[in-house]
Design a protein around this motif. Structure first.
Motif, PDB file in Angstrom:
ATOM      1  N   ALA A 156      -3.386  -0.275   3.686  1.00  0.00           N
ATOM      2  CA  ALA A 156      -3.962   0.289   2.586  1.00  0.00           C
ATOM      3  C   ALA A 156      -4.549   1.193   2.492  1.00  0.00           C
ATOM      4  O   ALA A 156      -4.951   1.499   1.731  1.00  0.00           O
ATOM      5  CB  ALA A 156      -4.961  -1.266   2.979  1.00  0.00           C
ATOM      6  N   LEU A 157      -4.801   1.890   4.225  1.00  0.00           N
ATOM      7  CA  LEU A 157      -5.763   3.646   3.840  1.00  0.00           C
ATOM      8  C   LEU A 157      -4.955   4.080   3.124  1.00  0.00           C
ATOM      9  O   LEU A 157      -5.121   5.009   2.221  1.00  0.00           O
ATOM     10  CB  LEU A 157      -5.952   3.566   5.181  1.00  0.00           C
ATOM     11  CG  LEU A 157      -6.710   2.771   6.401  1.00  0.00           C
ATOM     12  CD1 LEU A 157      -6.556   3.459   7.476  1.00  0.00           C
ATOM     13  CD2 LEU A 157      -8.142   2.587   5.448  1.00  0.00           C
ATOM     14  N   LEU A 158      -3.282   4.129   3.529  1.00  0.00           N
ATOM     15  CA  LEU A 158      -2.712   5.319   2.116  1.00  0.00           C
ATOM     16  C   LEU A 158      -2.408   4.607   1.422  1.00  0.00           C
ATOM     17  O   LEU A 158      -2.242   5.485   0.336  1.00  0.00           O
ATOM     18  CB  LEU A 158      -1.309   4.945   3.431  1.00  0.00           C
ATOM     19  CG  LEU A 158      -1.194   5.274   5.112  1.00  0.00           C
ATOM     20  CD1 LEU A 158       0.322   5.321   5.279  1.00  0.00           C
ATOM     21  CD2 LEU A 158      -1.412   7.367   5.245  1.00  0.00           C
ATOM     22  N   SER A 159      -2.354   3.345   0.748  1.00  0.00           N
ATOM     23  CA  SER A 159      -2.763   3.618  -0.624  1.00  0.00           C
ATOM     24  C   SER A 159      -3.893   4.028  -1.729  1.00  0.00           C
ATOM     25  O   SER A 159      -3.855   4.089  -2.570  1.00  0.00           O
ATOM     26  CB  SER A 159      -2.238   1.425  -1.025  1.00  0.00           C
ATOM     27  OG  SER A 159      -2.825   1.091  -2.149  1.00  0.00           O
ATOM     28  N   VAL A 160      -4.902   3.310  -0.831  1.00  0.00           N
ATOM     29  CA  VAL A 160      -5.907   4.196  -0.992  1.00  0.00           C
ATOM     30  C   VAL A 160      -6.226   5.370  -1.604  1.00  0.00           C
ATOM     31  O   VAL A 160      -6.589   6.163  -2.654  1.00  0.00           O
ATOM     32  CB  VAL A 160      -7.709   3.620  -0.517  1.00  0.00           C
ATOM     33  CG1 VAL A 160      -8.519   4.411  -1.280  1.00  0.00           C
ATOM     34  CG2 VAL A 160      -7.309   1.891  -0.517  1.00  0.00           C
ATOM     35  N   ALA A 161      -5.651   6.543  -0.438  1.00  0.00           N
ATOM     36  CA  ALA A 161      -5.497   7.595  -0.255  1.00  0.00           C
ATOM     37  C   ALA A 161      -4.587   8.046  -1.535  1.00  0.00           C
ATOM     38  O   ALA A 161      -5.455   8.835  -1.452  1.00  0.00           O
ATOM     39  CB  ALA A 161      -5.415   7.894   1.168  1.00  0.00           C
ATOM     40  N   ARG A 162      -3.376   7.780  -1.292  1.00  0.00           N
ATOM     41  CA  ARG A 162      -2.907   8.497  -2.620  1.00  0.00           C
ATOM     42  C   ARG A 162      -2.673   7.981  -3.794  1.00  0.00           C
ATOM     43  O   ARG A 162      -2.336   9.120  -5.185  1.00  0.00           O
ATOM     44  CB  ARG A 162      -1.119   7.893  -2.462  1.00  0.00           C
ATOM     45  CG  ARG A 162       0.293   7.977  -2.925  1.00  0.00           C
ATOM     46  CD  ARG A 162       1.267   7.900  -2.437  1.00  0.00           C
ATOM     47  NE  ARG A 162       2.570   8.920  -3.320  1.00  0.00           N
ATOM     48  CZ  ARG A 162       2.748   7.639  -4.259  1.00  0.00           C
ATOM     49  NH1 ARG A 162       2.615   6.918  -5.282  1.00  0.00           N
ATOM     50  NH2 ARG A 162       4.408   9.094  -5.038  1.00  0.00           N
ATOM     51  N   MET A 163      -3.409   6.530  -3.753  1.00  0.00           N
ATOM     52  CA  MET A 163      -3.627   6.576  -5.792  1.00  0.00           C
ATOM     53  C   MET A 163      -4.964   6.801  -6.216  1.00  0.00           C
ATOM     54  O   MET A 163      -5.367   6.691  -6.940  1.00  0.00           O
ATOM     55  CB  MET A 163      -3.953   4.751  -6.170  1.00  0.00           C
ATOM     56  CG  MET A 163      -2.066   4.856  -5.956  1.00  0.00           C
ATOM     57  SD  MET A 163      -1.533   2.700  -6.759  1.00  0.00           S
ATOM     58  CE  MET A 163      -2.672   1.859  -4.855  1.00  0.00           C
ATOM     59  N   GLY A 164      -6.159   6.688  -4.777  1.00  0.00           N
ATOM     60  CA  GLY A 164      -6.900   7.614  -5.190  1.00  0.00           C
ATOM     61  C   GLY A 164      -8.221   6.466  -5.897  1.00  0.00           C
ATOM     62  O   GLY A 164      -9.366   6.227  -6.874  1.00  0.00           O
ATOM     63  N   VAL A 165      -8.102   5.340  -5.864  1.00  0.00           N
ATOM     64  CA  VAL A 165      -8.285   3.740  -6.000  1.00  0.00           C
ATOM     65  C   VAL A 165      -8.139   2.802  -5.311  1.00  0.00           C
ATOM     66  O   VAL A 165      -7.640   2.629  -4.442  1.00  0.00           O
ATOM     67  CB  VAL A 165      -8.208   3.749  -7.937  1.00  0.00           C
ATOM     68  CG1 VAL A 165      -8.504   5.084  -8.791  1.00  0.00           C
ATOM     69  CG2 VAL A 165      -6.408   3.320  -8.136  1.00  0.00           C
TER      70      VAL A 165
END
Length: 318
Positions: A229-238
């Motif tokens: 989830a952290l990686l998803s937030v960091a990659r998409m920025g949202v």
């Protein structure tokens, strides 16, 4: 005397590597952009979220289970992280910890239902998948969370090696694979996971607390979903409430392509990384060739059937 064929490593352990190598060679001839450091870095960025989810999925499949809720758990974790920080003004680091904790608790709940109530993992995680999806939509109002603190985007930042930009999230993913591989290979709890997946009754008779092992596996898998989830937030920025809807199938695909047996007790987590890369390389290579995305899905499906057929034949031979 054993024949040369008998002395060779099993196909399930060598096949994924040769499949990845063959795919790279094929696409290298199809596009001059494929064999570049920047393109390989892009592939790693594209697969890092599913790659970390697949670590948790590997642990569960090693115990002869399966988790259909992993993608939804990751999505809820990302919404908790972003909503806590943006809507409630929580310290971003504390918000990230809360998101990881939520995913870990989901994993614990799955493990408790599987072990204490003796429900099949497929049914349990199918049910929790729908519960988590509904919870995510209700809590987020089906709205994307934007204007995130810079601290939440760090893993999406890059550093340079030569002419290639590499994200910190990619480094984290590879590090997690190495740590999990060492855990499974060199620790007693890691060996217990293999024992429970191979024969739970025999493992119980040798003194292994099988229920405790299973609950621990599902809880640890939830922890990996929180990191994803952290990686998803960091990659998409949202914070995207629609994220993760195909990640459960993508993670299972990666685990199967990596040679981990669906019957449990056999597999190497590093091979799951190879499986993740096989999917990433095929999608990237076909995109560079201008092949429509529907054919990418078709090829992935064929690869999964071939991998499962190989696992089935190997299991029967064993």
């Amino acid at each position: 005397m054993k024949s040369l064929l008998d002395r060779l490593p099993p196909l399930s352990s060598t096949g994924p590597f040769f499949a990845l190598l063959a795919a790279c060679i094929f696409f290298a001839f199809q596009s001059d952009r494929f064999l570049s450091g920047q393109n390989f870095s892009l592939i790693l960025q594209q697969v890092m979220v599913v790659g970390v989810i697949a670590i948790g999925q590997t642990l569960i499949i090693l115990t002869a289970g399966i988790d259909l809720s992993c993608g939804m758990a990751m999505a809820l974790g990302s919404i908790v992280i972003t909503k806590f920080a943006v809507a409630h003004g929580m310290n971003p680091y504390l918000a990230m910890l809360c998101g990881i904790l939520v995913c870990t608790l989901i994993g614990f709940a799955n493990g408790a239902l599987v072990t204490l109530i003796k429900l099949p993992s497929f049914i349990v995680t199918l049910g929790t998948m729908n519960i988590i999806f509904a919870t995510t939509q209700l809590y987020s109002g089906a709205q994307t969370v934007t204007d995130l603190p810079a601290a939440m985007l760090f893993l999406g930042n890059t550093f340079q090696i030569g002419q290639t930009n590499i994200t910190y999230g990619t480094v984290l993913m590879v590090s997690l694979y190495l740590l999990t591989w060492l855990f499974l290979r060199d620790t007693a709890p890691g060996r217990h996971i293999y024992a429970v997946g191979n024969n739970p009754e025999a493992a119980r008779l040798t003194g292994i607390a099988t229920n405790r092992v299973l609950i621990g596996v599902y809880t640890l898998a939830g922890l990996f979903y929180g990191i994803a989830a952290l990686l998803s937030v960091a990659r998409m920025g949202v914070g995207d409430p629609q994220a993760g809807q195909t990640d459960n199938l993508d993670s299972i695909t990666a685990v199967v392509l990596g040679g981990t047996s669906l019957f449990g007790g056999r597999g190497v987590v590093i091979s799951t990384l190879i499986g993740v890369l096989i999917v990433g390389v095929f999608r990237n290579g076909l995109t560079l060739m201008g092949v429509p995305s529907v054919f990418q899905i078709l090829v992935t499906g064929i690869l999964v059937i071939l991998a499962v057929a190989t696992d089935q034949l190997t299991h029967k031979k064993g």
